[in-house]
Write a protein that holds these residues in place. Structure first.
Motif, PDB file in Angstrom:
ATOM      1  N   PRO A 169       2.977   4.468  -1.927  1.00 19.97           N
ATOM      2  CA  PRO A 169       3.757   5.222  -2.479  1.00 19.97           C
ATOM      3  C   PRO A 169       2.261   5.323  -3.973  1.00 19.97           C
ATOM      4  O   PRO A 169       1.894   4.442  -4.105  1.00 19.97           O
ATOM      5  CB  PRO A 169       5.222   4.793  -3.416  1.00 19.97           C
ATOM      6  CG  PRO A 169       5.160   3.423  -2.781  1.00 19.97           C
ATOM      7  CD  PRO A 169       4.598   3.299  -2.162  1.00 19.97           C
ATOM      8  N   VAL A 170       2.201   6.858  -4.237  1.00 22.59           N
ATOM      9  CA  VAL A 170       1.280   7.627  -5.349  1.00 22.59           C
ATOM     10  C   VAL A 170       1.876   8.323  -6.873  1.00 22.59           C
ATOM     11  O   VAL A 170       2.528   8.815  -5.813  1.00 22.59           O
ATOM     12  CB  VAL A 170       0.034   7.701  -4.680  1.00 22.59           C
ATOM     13  CG1 VAL A 170      -0.915   7.156  -3.192  1.00 22.59           C
ATOM     14  CG2 VAL A 170       0.276   8.910  -3.477  1.00 22.59           C
ATOM     15  N   ALA A 171       1.306   7.909  -7.147  1.00 28.07           N
ATOM     16  CA  ALA A 171       2.050   8.660  -8.590  1.00 28.07           C
ATOM     17  C   ALA A 171       2.129   9.945  -8.197  1.00 28.07           C
ATOM     18  O   ALA A 171       2.691  10.449  -8.904  1.00 28.07           O
ATOM     19  CB  ALA A 171       1.846   8.054  -9.667  1.00 28.07           C
ATOM     20  N   ALA A 172       0.863  10.426  -8.152  1.00 25.87           N
ATOM     21  CA  ALA A 172      -0.001  11.566  -7.594  1.00 25.87           C
ATOM     22  C   ALA A 172      -0.603  12.320  -7.096  1.00 25.87           C
ATOM     23  O   ALA A 172      -1.505  10.839  -6.554  1.00 25.87           O
ATOM     24  CB  ALA A 172      -0.195  12.618  -9.126  1.00 25.87           C
ATOM     25  N   VAL A 173      -0.741  13.556  -6.427  1.00 28.77           N
ATOM     26  CA  VAL A 173      -2.035  13.649  -5.275  1.00 28.77           C
ATOM     27  C   VAL A 173      -2.958  14.031  -6.173  1.00 28.77           C
ATOM     28  O   VAL A 173      -3.767  15.038  -6.755  1.00 28.77           O
ATOM     29  CB  VAL A 173      -1.676  14.986  -4.683  1.00 28.77           C
ATOM     30  CG1 VAL A 173      -2.199  14.986  -3.360  1.00 28.77           C
ATOM     31  CG2 VAL A 173      -0.243  14.204  -3.467  1.00 28.77           C
ATOM     32  N   ASP A 174      -4.344  12.362  -6.790  1.00 25.67           N
ATOM     33  CA  ASP A 174      -5.410  13.398  -7.081  1.00 25.67           C
ATOM     34  C   ASP A 174      -6.326  11.935  -6.980  1.00 25.67           C
ATOM     35  O   ASP A 174      -5.308  11.651  -6.498  1.00 25.67           O
ATOM     36  CB  ASP A 174      -4.816  13.454  -8.580  1.00 25.67           C
ATOM     37  CG  ASP A 174      -4.211  12.711  -9.555  1.00 25.67           C
ATOM     38  OD1 ASP A 174      -4.553  11.079  -9.535  1.00 25.67           O
ATOM     39  OD2 ASP A 174      -3.828  12.368 -10.003  1.00 25.67           O
ATOM     40  N   ALA A 175      -7.022  12.067  -7.636  1.00 24.12           N
ATOM     41  CA  ALA A 175      -8.104  11.435  -6.561  1.00 24.12           C
ATOM     42  C   ALA A 175      -8.062   9.598  -7.286  1.00 24.12           C
ATOM     43  O   ALA A 175      -8.303   9.191  -6.380  1.00 24.12           O
ATOM     44  CB  ALA A 175      -9.307  11.919  -7.422  1.00 24.12           C
ATOM     45  N   GLY A 176      -7.934   9.746  -8.621  1.00 21.78           N
ATOM     46  CA  GLY A 176      -7.860   8.436  -8.957  1.00 21.78           C
ATOM     47  C   GLY A 176      -6.041   7.798  -8.531  1.00 21.78           C
ATOM     48  O   GLY A 176      -6.417   6.320  -8.018  1.00 21.78           O
ATOM     49  N   SER A 177      -5.277   8.274  -7.977  1.00 22.55           N
ATOM     50  CA  SER A 177      -3.719   8.102  -7.470  1.00 22.55           C
ATOM     51  C   SER A 177      -4.086   7.697  -5.918  1.00 22.55           C
ATOM     52  O   SER A 177      -3.711   6.665  -5.671  1.00 22.55           O
ATOM     53  CB  SER A 177      -2.863   8.795  -8.152  1.00 22.55           C
ATOM     54  OG  SER A 177      -2.837   8.853  -9.405  1.00 22.55           O
ATOM     55  N   ALA A 178      -4.272   8.656  -6.068  1.00 26.60           N
ATOM     56  CA  ALA A 178      -4.640   8.268  -3.844  1.00 26.60           C
ATOM     57  C   ALA A 178      -5.731   7.450  -3.612  1.00 26.60           C
ATOM     58  O   ALA A 178      -5.778   6.598  -2.932  1.00 26.60           O
ATOM     59  CB  ALA A 178      -5.647   9.732  -4.000  1.00 26.60           C
ATOM     60  N   ALA A 179      -7.338   7.502  -4.516  1.00 27.16           N
ATOM     61  CA  ALA A 179      -8.285   6.316  -4.252  1.00 27.16           C
ATOM     62  C   ALA A 179      -7.463   4.652  -4.011  1.00 27.16           C
ATOM     63  O   ALA A 179      -7.378   3.712  -3.819  1.00 27.16           O
ATOM     64  CB  ALA A 179      -9.195   6.290  -5.195  1.00 27.16           C
ATOM     65  N   ASN A 180      -6.588   4.463  -5.925  1.00 27.75           N
ATOM     66  CA  ASN A 180      -5.674   3.480  -5.500  1.00 27.75           C
ATOM     67  C   ASN A 180      -4.657   3.059  -4.568  1.00 27.75           C
ATOM     68  O   ASN A 180      -4.805   1.499  -3.929  1.00 27.75           O
ATOM     69  CB  ASN A 180      -5.446   3.774  -6.972  1.00 27.75           C
ATOM     70  CG  ASN A 180      -4.585   2.518  -7.845  1.00 27.75           C
ATOM     71  OD1 ASN A 180      -4.114   1.877  -7.246  1.00 27.75           O
ATOM     72  ND2 ASN A 180      -5.069   1.667  -8.831  1.00 27.75           N
ATOM     73  N   GLY A 181      -4.200   3.656  -3.845  1.00 29.55           N
ATOM     74  CA  GLY A 181      -3.293   4.329  -3.562  1.00 29.55           C
ATOM     75  C   GLY A 181      -4.328   3.429  -2.007  1.00 29.55           C
ATOM     76  O   GLY A 181      -3.227   2.382  -1.493  1.00 29.55           O
ATOM     77  N   LEU A 182      -4.976   4.022  -1.567  1.00 28.38           N
ATOM     78  CA  LEU A 182      -5.365   3.569  -0.597  1.00 28.38           C
ATOM     79  C   LEU A 182      -5.940   2.526  -0.463  1.00 28.38           C
ATOM     80  O   LEU A 182      -5.952   1.943   0.686  1.00 28.38           O
ATOM     81  CB  LEU A 182      -6.817   5.163   0.012  1.00 28.38           C
ATOM     82  CG  LEU A 182      -5.852   6.431   0.345  1.00 28.38           C
ATOM     83  CD1 LEU A 182      -7.430   7.565   0.291  1.00 28.38           C
ATOM     84  CD2 LEU A 182      -5.523   6.060   1.840  1.00 28.38           C
ATOM     85  N   ASP A 183      -6.914   2.175  -1.283  1.00 36.59           N
ATOM     86  CA  ASP A 183      -7.052   0.670  -1.738  1.00 36.59           C
ATOM     87  C   ASP A 183      -5.971  -0.019  -1.725  1.00 36.59           C
ATOM     88  O   ASP A 183      -6.281  -0.953  -0.756  1.00 36.59           O
ATOM     89  CB  ASP A 183      -7.850   0.214  -2.914  1.00 36.59           C
ATOM     90  CG  ASP A 183      -8.480  -0.645  -3.400  1.00 36.59           C
ATOM     91  OD1 ASP A 183      -9.573  -1.355  -2.365  1.00 36.59           O
ATOM     92  OD2 ASP A 183      -8.418  -1.592  -4.161  1.00 36.59           O
ATOM     93  N   ARG A 184      -4.630  -0.210  -1.996  1.00 36.65           N
ATOM     94  CA  ARG A 184      -3.438  -1.041  -2.419  1.00 36.65           C
ATOM     95  C   ARG A 184      -3.342  -0.635  -0.587  1.00 36.65           C
ATOM     96  O   ARG A 184      -2.965  -1.974   0.098  1.00 36.65           O
ATOM     97  CB  ARG A 184      -2.777  -0.739  -2.947  1.00 36.65           C
ATOM     98  CG  ARG A 184      -3.147  -0.669  -4.298  1.00 36.65           C
ATOM     99  CD  ARG A 184      -2.767  -0.328  -5.417  1.00 36.65           C
ATOM    100  NE  ARG A 184      -0.069   0.006  -4.572  1.00 36.65           N
ATOM    101  CZ  ARG A 184       0.221   0.913  -5.868  1.00 36.65           C
ATOM    102  NH1 ARG A 184      -0.178   2.228  -6.222  1.00 36.65           N
ATOM    103  NH2 ARG A 184       1.445   0.722  -5.038  1.00 36.65           N
ATOM    104  N   ALA A 185      -3.255   0.327   0.518  1.00 41.59           N
ATOM    105  CA  ALA A 185      -2.487  -0.104   1.263  1.00 41.59           C
ATOM    106  C   ALA A 185      -3.674  -0.604   2.487  1.00 41.59           C
ATOM    107  O   ALA A 185      -4.011  -1.541   3.299  1.00 41.59           O
ATOM    108  CB  ALA A 185      -2.467   1.768   2.206  1.00 41.59           C
ATOM    109  N   LEU A 186      -4.879  -0.617   2.256  1.00 42.07           N
ATOM    110  CA  LEU A 186      -6.382  -1.247   3.316  1.00 42.07           C
ATOM    111  C   LEU A 186      -5.836  -2.148   2.720  1.00 42.07           C
ATOM    112  O   LEU A 186      -6.293  -3.107   3.874  1.00 42.07           O
ATOM    113  CB  LEU A 186      -7.334  -0.600   2.755  1.00 42.07           C
ATOM    114  CG  LEU A 186      -8.767  -0.210   3.334  1.00 42.07           C
ATOM    115  CD1 LEU A 186      -8.531  -0.490   5.004  1.00 42.07           C
ATOM    116  CD2 LEU A 186      -9.932  -0.787   3.273  1.00 42.07           C
ATOM    117  N   SER A 187      -5.706  -3.215   1.595  1.00 36.39           N
ATOM    118  CA  SER A 187      -5.827  -4.366   1.333  1.00 36.39           C
ATOM    119  C   SER A 187      -4.508  -5.019   1.973  1.00 36.39           C
ATOM    120  O   SER A 187      -5.091  -6.307   2.850  1.00 36.39           O
ATOM    121  CB  SER A 187      -5.648  -5.137  -0.128  1.00 36.39           C
ATOM    122  OG  SER A 187      -6.882  -4.025  -0.572  1.00 36.39           O
TER     123      SER A 187
END
Length: 201
Positions: A169-187
């Motif tokens: 899950p991501v808190a918002a559809v913005d660059a910072g939240s998206a990058a953080n969420g995708l990094d966690r999913a990739l991990s």
């Protein structure tokens, strides 16, 4: 005020360093400067047992939108768009290749891990395809979907194959939240791939 960067313990530290330098270099050109984000390799863990397999990690393939350095948003209808305000530190396939290679190296269970151009003898090629690496706008989730094959270097036959997926899950559809969420999913996906390769070895 500069764009807010996604930060957690470790994952985007390198991205923060990169992003901090970009406005200084490009600020005079005018216009908003996108924040640059990195991805994280899986850290090593103490393991026993001999190193057996030598692996070449090929650069992942994927549809054209995944060939760029942009963060992708998938709308409920399936259309794809680039998210403004952020970008990856490199082309996405090359960045994922680097983090996958580092994650495998960190296990200490392989004789060697290399790229195709390194001219290192290997018995197995790790072939991957990026099937999804985007933000699902409807559900507000970071989605990573990567198919993986272990191919014999000598015969070209597929020894094993599997698809790895993660949704965060991501808190918002913005660059910072998206990058953080995708990094966690990739991990999560990288950790699963590393375990799978270790079991197959």
């Amino acid at each position: 005020m500069p764009p807010r960067r996604a930060r957690r313990s470790g994952p985007l530290l390198a991205a923060g360093v990169l992003a901090a330098g970009l406005p200084l270099l490009l600020g005079a050109c005018g216009g908003a400067v996108p924040t640059t984000f990195d991805l994280t390799a899986v850290p090593g863990a103490a393991r026993s047992g001999p190193a057996r397999r030598s692996i070449v990690v090929a650069e992942p393939v994927g549809l054209q939108p995944f060939e760029a350095d942009r963060i992708i948003v998938r709308e409920p209808g399936g259309s794809l768009s680039f998210l403004g305000g952020g970008q990856w530190a490199d082309r996405l396939p090359r960045l994922i290749q680097a983090r996958l290679l580092q994650s495998l190296e960190n296990t200490g269970r392989l004789r060697s891990v290399s790229r195709p151009g390194d001219k290192v003898a290997a018995d197995t090629v790790l072939v991957t395809e990026i099937r999804a690496f985007d933000i699902a706008a409807g559900s507000r989730e970071a989605v990573v979907d990567i198919s993986v094959k272990l191919v014999s270097e000598a015969t070209g036959t597929v020894a094993a194959a599997r698809v790895f997926q993660a949704r965060v899950p991501v808190a918002a559809v913005d660059a910072g939240s998206a990058a953080n969420g995708l990094d966690r999913a990739l991990s999560t996906v990288l950790a699963d791939i590393v375990r799978w390769v270790g079991a197959a070895a």
